[in-house]
Design a protein around this motif. Structure first.
Motif, PDB file in Angstrom:
ATOM      1  N   UNK A  88      12.793   4.289  -3.654  1.00 43.81           N
ATOM      2  CA  UNK A  88      12.792   4.045  -2.211  1.00 43.81           C
ATOM      3  C   UNK A  88      13.101   5.330  -1.448  1.00 43.81           C
ATOM      4  N   UNK A  89      12.424   5.507  -0.308  1.00 40.01           N
ATOM      5  CA  UNK A  89      12.716   6.652   0.550  1.00 40.01           C
ATOM      6  C   UNK A  89      14.124   6.542   1.125  1.00 40.01           C
ATOM      7  N   UNK A  90      14.479   5.324   1.499  1.00 42.51           N
ATOM      8  CA  UNK A  90      15.819   5.044   2.012  1.00 42.51           C
ATOM      9  C   UNK A  90      16.146   3.595   1.671  1.00 42.51           C
ATOM     10  N   UNK A  91      17.398   3.295   1.464  1.00 43.20           N
ATOM     11  CA  UNK A  91      17.793   1.949   1.063  1.00 43.20           C
ATOM     12  C   UNK A  91      17.254   1.621  -0.316  1.00 43.20           C
ATOM     13  N   UNK A  92      16.999   0.328  -0.543  1.00 41.08           N
ATOM     14  CA  UNK A  92      16.502  -0.103  -1.851  1.00 41.08           C
ATOM     15  C   UNK A  92      15.098  -0.678  -1.812  1.00 41.08           C
ATOM     16  N   UNK A  93      14.573  -0.868  -0.615  1.00 45.57           N
ATOM     17  CA  UNK A  93      13.260  -1.506  -0.471  1.00 45.57           C
ATOM     18  C   UNK A  93      12.141  -0.593  -0.964  1.00 45.57           C
ATOM     19  N   UNK A  94      11.225  -1.195  -1.720  1.00 44.87           N
ATOM     20  CA  UNK A  94      10.035  -0.496  -2.194  1.00 44.87           C
ATOM     21  C   UNK A  94       8.826  -1.107  -1.487  1.00 44.87           C
ATOM     22  N   UNK A  95       8.333  -0.461  -0.433  1.00 43.55           N
ATOM     23  CA  UNK A  95       7.219  -1.054   0.323  1.00 43.55           C
ATOM     24  C   UNK A  95       5.958  -1.182  -0.526  1.00 43.55           C
ATOM     25  N   UNK A  96       5.320  -2.314  -0.423  1.00 45.10           N
ATOM     26  CA  UNK A  96       4.107  -2.593  -1.204  1.00 45.10           C
ATOM     27  C   UNK A  96       2.873  -2.474  -0.319  1.00 45.10           C
ATOM     28  N   UNK A  97       1.780  -2.024  -0.948  1.00 47.53           N
ATOM     29  CA  UNK A  97       0.499  -1.876  -0.248  1.00 47.53           C
ATOM     30  C   UNK A  97      -0.616  -2.337  -1.173  1.00 47.53           C
ATOM     31  N   UNK A  98      -1.649  -2.938  -0.583  1.00 46.46           N
ATOM     32  CA  UNK A  98      -2.819  -3.322  -1.366  1.00 46.46           C
ATOM     33  C   UNK A  98      -3.594  -2.075  -1.787  1.00 46.46           C
ATOM     34  N   UNK A  99      -4.113  -2.119  -2.988  1.00 44.96           N
ATOM     35  CA  UNK A  99      -5.035  -1.081  -3.441  1.00 44.96           C
ATOM     36  C   UNK A  99      -6.440  -1.485  -3.001  1.00 44.96           C
ATOM     37  N   UNK A 100      -7.412  -0.617  -3.250  1.00 47.78           N
ATOM     38  CA  UNK A 100      -8.800  -0.966  -2.974  1.00 47.78           C
ATOM     39  C   UNK A 100      -9.187  -2.227  -3.748  1.00 47.78           C
ATOM     40  N   UNK A 101      -8.776  -2.265  -5.015  1.00 51.54           N
ATOM     41  CA  UNK A 101      -9.055  -3.439  -5.857  1.00 51.54           C
ATOM     42  C   UNK A 101      -8.351  -4.683  -5.312  1.00 51.54           C
ATOM     43  N   UNK A 102      -7.146  -4.512  -4.772  1.00 46.78           N
ATOM     44  CA  UNK A 102      -6.421  -5.631  -4.171  1.00 46.78           C
ATOM     45  C   UNK A 102      -7.151  -6.199  -2.970  1.00 46.78           C
ATOM     46  N   UNK A 103      -7.661  -5.309  -2.118  1.00 43.24           N
ATOM     47  CA  UNK A 103      -8.453  -5.759  -0.955  1.00 43.24           C
ATOM     48  C   UNK A 103      -9.713  -6.486  -1.419  1.00 43.24           C
ATOM     49  N   UNK A 104     -10.361  -5.950  -2.445  1.00 46.15           N
ATOM     50  CA  UNK A 104     -11.594  -6.563  -2.952  1.00 46.15           C
ATOM     51  C   UNK A 104     -11.318  -7.936  -3.547  1.00 46.15           C
ATOM     52  N   UNK A 105     -10.254  -8.054  -4.354  1.00 45.20           N
ATOM     53  CA  UNK A 105      -9.921  -9.346  -4.970  1.00 45.20           C
ATOM     54  C   UNK A 105      -9.576 -10.364  -3.896  1.00 45.20           C
ATOM     55  N   UNK A 106      -8.810  -9.945  -2.898  1.00 46.55           N
ATOM     56  CA  UNK A 106      -8.452 -10.847  -1.804  1.00 46.55           C
ATOM     57  C   UNK A 106      -9.698 -11.330  -1.079  1.00 46.55           C
ATOM     58  N   UNK A 107     -10.603 -10.432  -0.763  1.00 42.30           N
ATOM     59  CA  UNK A 107     -11.835 -10.816  -0.064  1.00 42.30           C
ATOM     60  C   UNK A 107     -12.646 -11.816  -0.883  1.00 42.30           C
ATOM     61  N   UNK A 108     -12.673 -11.629  -2.191  1.00 43.22           N
ATOM     62  CA  UNK A 108     -13.422 -12.527  -3.074  1.00 43.22           C
ATOM     63  C   UNK A 108     -12.818 -13.922  -3.090  1.00 43.22           C
ATOM     64  N   UNK A 109     -11.509 -14.000  -3.149  1.00 44.56           N
ATOM     65  CA  UNK A 109     -10.841 -15.291  -3.319  1.00 44.56           C
ATOM     66  C   UNK A 109     -10.631 -16.028  -1.995  1.00 44.56           C
ATOM     67  N   UNK A 110     -10.617 -15.313  -0.880  1.00 45.93           N
ATOM     68  CA  UNK A 110     -10.370 -15.959   0.411  1.00 45.93           C
ATOM     69  C   UNK A 110     -11.344 -17.091   0.698  1.00 45.93           C
ATOM     70  N   UNK A 111     -12.604 -16.892   0.421  1.00 47.21           N
ATOM     71  CA  UNK A 111     -13.593 -17.930   0.719  1.00 47.21           C
ATOM     72  C   UNK A 111     -13.263 -19.221  -0.020  1.00 47.21           C
ATOM     73  N   UNK A 112     -12.844 -19.104  -1.276  1.00 47.85           N
ATOM     74  CA  UNK A 112     -12.510 -20.301  -2.054  1.00 47.85           C
ATOM     75  C   UNK A 112     -11.271 -21.001  -1.496  1.00 47.85           C
ATOM     76  N   UNK A 113     -10.264 -20.220  -1.121  1.00 45.15           N
ATOM     77  CA  UNK A 113      -9.031 -20.805  -0.582  1.00 45.15           C
ATOM     78  C   UNK A 113      -9.288 -21.411   0.792  1.00 45.15           C
ATOM     79  N   UNK A 114     -10.041 -20.708   1.624  1.00 52.58           N
ATOM     80  CA  UNK A 114     -10.333 -21.231   2.956  1.00 52.58           C
ATOM     81  C   UNK A 114     -11.172 -22.506   2.869  1.00 52.58           C
ATOM     82  N   UNK A 115     -12.004 -22.625   1.840  1.00 50.87           N
ATOM     83  CA  UNK A 115     -12.776 -23.851   1.640  1.00 50.87           C
ATOM     84  C   UNK A 115     -11.856 -25.028   1.338  1.00 50.87           C
TER      85      UNK A 115
END
Length: 145
Positions: A88-115
């Motif tokens: 961590x830069x400060x404190x104990x929190x480790x900020x998380x971010x989507x990777x390119x693959x994370x964005x792609x997987x989310x986009x793929x699965x959203x349609x099924x969940x929204x259905x």
């Protein structure tokens, strides 16, 4: 004199839990096809909206313990769907971010969940969906006081 017992299956709490259980089952089914769990999917959705959330914030928002949230994050990181710094830069929190693959997987699965959500809300009139959302917000607020 005995009081007549109410049918618990007609209580608001019971019906909310029944609806939640049915929703969870339907989501589990579609997410399994994409190699994700509901907490993993929820985490991806939240990180897409709010990059840099901490484990504690994500755990709270996805209704899991911090320990379970950390397991979810580790699994997503191991799968290459998110990144977190080693320290961590400060404190104990480790900020998380989507990777390119994370964005792609989310986009793929959203349609099924929204259905699934569309299937659920199709059971009631569109004008009542807005009222239902407002009622659910008020119910949650009343119990969080």
């Amino acid at each position: 004199m005995q009081q007549k017992q109410k049918d618990v299956t007609q209580h608001v709490g019971y019906l909310l839990k029944r609806a939640q259980s049915a929703l969870r089952g339907a989501m589990d089914k579609v997410l399994r096809e994409h190699g994700l769990t509901v907490p993993q999917y929820s985490t991806l959705e939240l990180l897409a909206l709010h990059p840099g959330m901490s484990n504690a914030d994500l755990a709270r928002a996805t209704f899991v313990t911090r320990q379970s949230g950390n397991v979810v994050l580790r699994g997503l990181q191991d799968a290459g769907l998110i990144t977190r710094p080693d320290a961590a830069d400060h404190g104990r929190a480790l900020p998380a971010h989507l990777t390119e693959e994370g964005h792609a997987r989310l986009a793929t699965v959203q349609a099924a969940v929204y259905a699934v959500e569309e299937r659920m809300t199709a059971a009631i009139e569109p004008r009542r969906v807005t009222a239902l959302l407002a009622d659910l917000e008020r119910i949650a607020a009343a119990l969080e006081e």
